[in-house]
Design an enzyme around this catalytic site. Sequence first.
Site, PDB file in Angstrom:
ATOM      1  N   ASP A 175       0.819  -1.221   0.000  1.00  0.00           N
ATOM      2  CA  ASP A 175       0.000   0.000   0.000  1.00  0.00           C
ATOM      3  C   ASP A 175       0.851   1.269   0.000  1.00  0.00           C
ATOM      4  OD1 ASP A 175       0.751  -0.694   2.717  1.00  0.00           O
ATOM      5  OD2 ASP A 175      -0.612   0.876   3.417  1.00  0.00           O
ATOM      6  N   GLU A 217       0.130  -1.137   5.700  1.00  0.00           N
ATOM      7  CA  GLU A 217       1.205  -0.688   6.581  1.00  0.00           C
ATOM      8  C   GLU A 217       1.055   0.798   6.905  1.00  0.00           C
ATOM      9  OE1 GLU A 217       5.327   0.783   7.636  1.00  0.00           O
ATOM     10  OE2 GLU A 217       3.936   1.484   6.101  1.00  0.00           O
TER      11      GLU A 217
HETATM   12 ZN    ZN Z   1       6.855   2.106   3.917  1.00  0.00          ZN
END
Ligand code: ZN
Length: 421
Positions: free
Chosen positions: A88, A183
Amino acid sequence: MKINQQKMVERFLRYIQIDTQSNENSTTYPSTEKQLVLSKLLVKELKEIGIKTVELTDHGYVFATLPSTLPKKHDKTVPVIGLIAHVDTSPDVSGSGVTPVIHQNYQGGGIRLSKDPSLVIQPETDPAIKNCLGHDIITSDGTTLLGADNKAGIAEIMTAVDYLVNNPDTQHGEIRIAFTVDEEVGQGTKHFDPKKFGAKYAYTIDGETAGELEIETFCADTVIVTVKGVNIHPGYAKDKMVNSIKIAAELITQLPKDRMSPETTEKREGYLHPNTFTANVEESTIKFLIRDFTVEGLKEREAYLENLLSSILKKYPKASGKFQVEESYRNMRYILDNYPHVTDYAREAIERSGLKPSISLIRGGTDGARLSYMGLPTPNIFTGGHNFHSKREWISIQDMLKASEVIIHLVQIWAEKREKV
Ligand SMILES: [Zn+2]
């Protein structure tokens, strides 16, 4: 070492053109469906490289295994090593319709990203570019982020895996690969099961400047201060009303102006940071982010804030306050110090690639910090990217190649040294 640079760059350009922005307000996991477009592509590409054990887990993680090339008798002495990156990109800046621009053979000075004069990468504001003379620099066209965070890490891992599959004489133990989701919204390890992953130690490939190895993160807590006042019709409030907004505001204005805040600290200094403030006369709540590199430092700041609150409340006998501490994450160094060879081998891999290792710290958290506390010690290796989460993100192709090289050296060093420390 003959790494295929062209294929690495093609991979990177392919990945960054897939919009994988995560969303902190979503209630699904992964937070956005579009992240899975890249995850599925990676499953397909790993299979094409020749990896037989590849899986897309129920939560959208890609898990894959590169088998050991060592004789059977070493299987127990060479630990399984994990390589981790996230698919992401940050919710802060759009990652939709990324148009990469390659600035070949950088010769110093500024790199203009668009007509907007503020979008320039130059040595004054980006000192790392000074070490990239002669390099090929990739940026976006200035309208989006680039997505080197963390698609560079993915491309570098894929390139290293491709190399290892095609050079079976290279000695290494079993390698596990994980491409995680979410993340950037702090949820990257939410459904990560270290047992199922099966590595003993791991590395995230998610840092910045070439040569850097990050082994420290902040220790982080959230403190929620709630102040209760007394509300009453303002026309008849004399000697009765106690306005919680004013008390809470007093707490904020009494914070030090020249220290202990994000805007006045750097390097190893911590802070206490009022992050959100919701208020009405009856009740006001301030959410503070507390950060330091040691638990003692964290607790000191919390005690300072708690004392300040109680001294203010003494002036308002009819008001009351609540001080709640919630633990967020801890410095991964507390864990990594127990496994010095995990850091040492990475340092040696960086040296073997011809770079000067620099051990540094992250003024934030990483998935590696959380994983370290889940039983999987995980420092962070550079990708070669810079200015993450911004339209001024850039990366050097030559540094990306170095990151791939470091990965290949690293798995060989683990095979050479085994668990001997
Ligand atoms: Zn990163």
